[in-house]
Write an enzyme that holds these catalytic residues in place. Structure first.
Site, PDB file in Angstrom:
ATOM      1  N   SER A   1       0.824  -1.211   0.000  1.00  0.00           N
ATOM      2  CA  SER A   1       0.000   0.000   0.000  1.00  0.00           C
ATOM      3  C   SER A   1       0.859   1.261   0.000  1.00  0.00           C
ATOM      4  O   SER A   1       0.360   2.346  -0.290  1.00  0.00           O
ATOM      5  CB  SER A   1      -0.871   0.005   1.247  1.00  0.00           C
ATOM      6  OG  SER A   1      -0.046  -0.139   2.391  1.00  0.00           O
TER       7      SER A   1
ATOM      8  N   CYS B   1       2.194  -6.647   1.298  1.00  0.00           N
ATOM      9  CA  CYS B   1       1.306  -6.015   2.272  1.00  0.00           C
ATOM     10  C   CYS B   1       0.589  -7.097   3.101  1.00  0.00           C
ATOM     11  O   CYS B   1      -0.026  -8.011   2.530  1.00  0.00           O
ATOM     12  CB  CYS B   1       0.278  -5.171   1.529  1.00  0.00           C
ATOM     13  SG  CYS B   1      -0.933  -4.417   2.605  1.00  0.00           S
ATOM     14  N   ASN B   2       0.659  -6.974   4.405  1.00  0.00           N
ATOM     15  CA  ASN B   2      -0.013  -7.959   5.268  1.00  0.00           C
ATOM     16  C   ASN B   2      -1.523  -7.920   5.107  1.00  0.00           C
ATOM     17  O   ASN B   2      -2.175  -8.961   5.064  1.00  0.00           O
ATOM     18  CB  ASN B   2       0.323  -7.689   6.735  1.00  0.00           C
ATOM     19  CG  ASN B   2       1.688  -8.194   7.100  1.00  0.00           C
ATOM     20  OD1 ASN B   2       1.830  -9.278   7.637  1.00  0.00           O
ATOM     21  ND2 ASN B   2       2.716  -7.425   6.790  1.00  0.00           N
TER      22      ASN B   2
ATOM     23  N   CYS C   1       2.846  -6.097   9.851  1.00  0.00           N
ATOM     24  CA  CYS C   1       2.609  -4.984   8.928  1.00  0.00           C
ATOM     25  C   CYS C   1       3.970  -4.604   8.393  1.00  0.00           C
ATOM     26  O   CYS C   1       4.941  -4.497   9.159  1.00  0.00           O
ATOM     27  CB  CYS C   1       1.981  -3.804   9.674  1.00  0.00           C
ATOM     28  SG  CYS C   1       1.942  -2.292   8.692  1.00  0.00           S
ATOM     29  N   THR C   2       4.040  -4.419   7.086  1.00  0.00           N
ATOM     30  CA  THR C   2       5.349  -4.179   6.464  1.00  0.00           C
ATOM     31  C   THR C   2       6.023  -2.909   6.962  1.00  0.00           C
ATOM     32  O   THR C   2       7.233  -2.771   6.851  1.00  0.00           O
ATOM     33  CB  THR C   2       5.184  -4.084   4.943  1.00  0.00           C
ATOM     34  OG1 THR C   2       4.054  -3.250   4.675  1.00  0.00           O
ATOM     35  CG2 THR C   2       4.982  -5.428   4.330  1.00  0.00           C
ATOM     36  N   HIS C   3       5.243  -1.985   7.504  1.00  0.00           N
ATOM     37  CA  HIS C   3       5.841  -0.732   7.983  1.00  0.00           C
ATOM     38  C   HIS C   3       6.585  -0.903   9.315  1.00  0.00           C
ATOM     39  O   HIS C   3       7.493  -0.137   9.611  1.00  0.00           O
ATOM     40  CB  HIS C   3       4.749   0.331   8.184  1.00  0.00           C
ATOM     41  CG  HIS C   3       4.219   0.901   6.901  1.00  0.00           C
ATOM     42  ND1 HIS C   3       3.553   0.160   5.965  1.00  0.00           N
ATOM     43  CD2 HIS C   3       4.269   2.169   6.410  1.00  0.00           C
ATOM     44  CE1 HIS C   3       3.200   0.936   4.959  1.00  0.00           C
ATOM     45  NE2 HIS C   3       3.623   2.155   5.207  1.00  0.00           N
TER      46      HIS C   3
HETATM   47  N1  DGL Z   1       1.457  -2.250   4.329  1.00  0.00           N
HETATM   48  C1  DGL Z   1       0.291  -2.532   5.108  1.00  0.00           C
HETATM   49  C2  DGL Z   1       0.405  -3.905   5.743  1.00  0.00           C
HETATM   50  O1  DGL Z   1       1.430  -4.538   5.731  1.00  0.00           O
HETATM   51  C3  DGL Z   1       0.122  -1.583   6.246  1.00  0.00           C
HETATM   52  C4  DGL Z   1      -0.125  -0.183   5.912  1.00  0.00           C
HETATM   53  C5  DGL Z   1      -1.544   0.074   5.506  1.00  0.00           C
HETATM   54  O2  DGL Z   1      -2.423   0.108   6.366  1.00  0.00           O
HETATM   55  O3  DGL Z   1      -1.724   0.251   4.317  1.00  0.00           O
HETATM   56  O4  DGL Z   1      -0.591  -4.337   6.289  1.00  0.00           O
END
Ligand code: DGL
Length: 282
Positions: A17, A79-80, A195-197
Site C-alpha cells: 500500500s 502487504c499484510n 505490517c510491512t511498515h
Molecule cells: N502495508 C500494510 C500492511 O502490511 C500496512 C499499511 C496500511 O495500512 O496500508 O498491512
C-alpha cells in the site's frame, strides 16, 4: 486473457500500500541480488489497514493485472492486509484466467518463523485492523501448531505514523507503548510484526518489549519462498551481476521517492506515477 510468457530475465514484482513493502524488497535484494525488481506502492489508497476484504481483493487483483502486463514473472504481496484478505482470491483469479504465476504472501513465512522460534508457545501479533480482523495469522498459527497462543493487537495509528515519515515525539512513543502493553501483559516471547511498515521502527519496539522478546518479520522468509518458487520453474535470473530496480506509485511520486530513498537507504531514482483502473471488481 493474453499474457506474455514468463522468462528468467523478467522482473520480480512486489506490491504494497505504500513504502512499508520496501522492508520486504530489502530482503529480496539481499538474498536474490541478480534479479530485476518492479515495486508498486498503492499510495493513493493507503492505508490498506482500514479497507474491507472486498476492497483489498479488488485492489490486489487490479494491481496483479497491471504488474503482469508489465512482464512480472512472480508476484510478492508485500502487504499484510492484502495478503491476509486477498491472497486466496488472487490465486484463484490467476488460476481461473489461466496464468501460471506464483504469488508469495507475507503471512505464512512470518508465522512459520515465529512458531518455530518461540520457546514458550506464547506469540504476539502487531498488525493493522484489517489484518487482525481477517484472522489470517490465527489460522496460520493454528495450522502450524494448535497449542501456540497468539495475542493479537490491532494498531490503527502505527502505519500512518510511519508512512508520514515518523517524527518521533513523546506522543508517538506513548502510542507505541500502548500497543505493546497487552503483549507485555501476555508474556509473549516472540512478536510478529504483521505490517510491512513496522520493521522500520524495530529499535523502538525492541526497547519497549525488552531484550527477551524476538521480533519476527516476513522479509527473509519471503525471499526464501521466492527463490524456491523461481528455481522450481527455472525462472531464476542467470546473470552474475546485480539486477535493476524500478518503482511505481499511485499518488505523489516526489514524497514516495524521498521517503523510499530514506527507508531503503539507496536512491530510488525515477518513480513512475501509475493510474489504476479502479472499476475492476474482485
Ligand atoms: N502495508 C500494510 C500492511 O502490511 C500496512 C499499511 C496500511 O495500512 O496500508 O498491512
Amino acid at each position: 486473457m493474453a499474457d506474455m510468457a514468463q522468462l528468467p530475465e523478467h522482473p520480480v514484482a512486489v506490491f504494497d500500500s505504500g513504502v512499508g513493502g520496501l522492508t520486504v524488497l530489502h530482503e529480496l535484494l539481499v538474498s536474490l541480488p541478480t534479479e530485476d525488481y518492479l515495486y508498486l506502492g498503492d499510495t493513493a489508497r493507503f492505508p490498506y489497514g482500514e479497507r474491507t476484504p472486498q476492497e483489498l481483493r479488488s485492489f490486489s487483483i487490479e494491481i496483479a493485472e497491471h504488474l503482469l502486463a508489465e512482464g512480472a514473472k512472480l508476484l510478492v504481496v508485500a502487504c499484510n492486509a492484502a495478503s491476509a484478505a486477498a491472497l486466496d482470491a488472487l490465486e484463484r483469479h490467476l488460476i481461473d484466467t489461466g496464468r501460471e504465476v506464483d504469488v508469495i504472501g507475507v503471512v505464512a513465512p512470518a508465522t512459520q518463523l515465529a512458531v518455530a522460534g518461540s520457546h514458550t508457545g506464547r506469540i504476539g501479533l502487531l498488525a493493522t485492523p484489517a489484518t487482525v480482523a481477517s484472522r489470517a495469522y490465527e489460522r496460520a498459527v493454528r495450522a502450524a501448531d494448535p497449542h501456540v497462543h497468539l495475542e493479537r493487537v490491532a494498531c490503527p495509528d502505527l502505519a500512518p505514523i510511519i508512512q508520514r515519515g515518523f517524527q518521533f515525539d513523546e506522543q508517538v512513543v506513548q502510542i507505541v507503548r500502548g500497543y505493546c502493553a497487552p503483549l507485555r501483559a501476555a508474556e509473549v516471547d516472540t512478536v510478529i510484526l504483521g505490517c510491512t511498515h513496522y520493521p522500520l521502527i524495530g529499535p523502538l519496539l525492541q526497547r519497549i518489549l525488552g531484550r527477551g522478546v524476538t521480533l519476527v518479520t516476513s522479509g527473509a522468509g519471503v525471499a526464501r519462498s521466492t527463490e524456491r518458487a523461481l528455481a522450481a520453474r527455472g525462472l531464476l535470473n542467470p546473470r552474475t551481476g546485480e539486477g535493476t530496480y524500478r518503482f511505481e506509485c499511485t499518488a505523489d511520486v516526489e514524497s514516495f521517492n524521498a521517503l523510499g530513498t530514506r527507508f531503503l537507504q539507496m536512491p530510488l531514482n525515477e518513480v513512475l506515477h501509475v493510474e489504476l483502473d479502479q472499476r475492476i471488481a474482485a
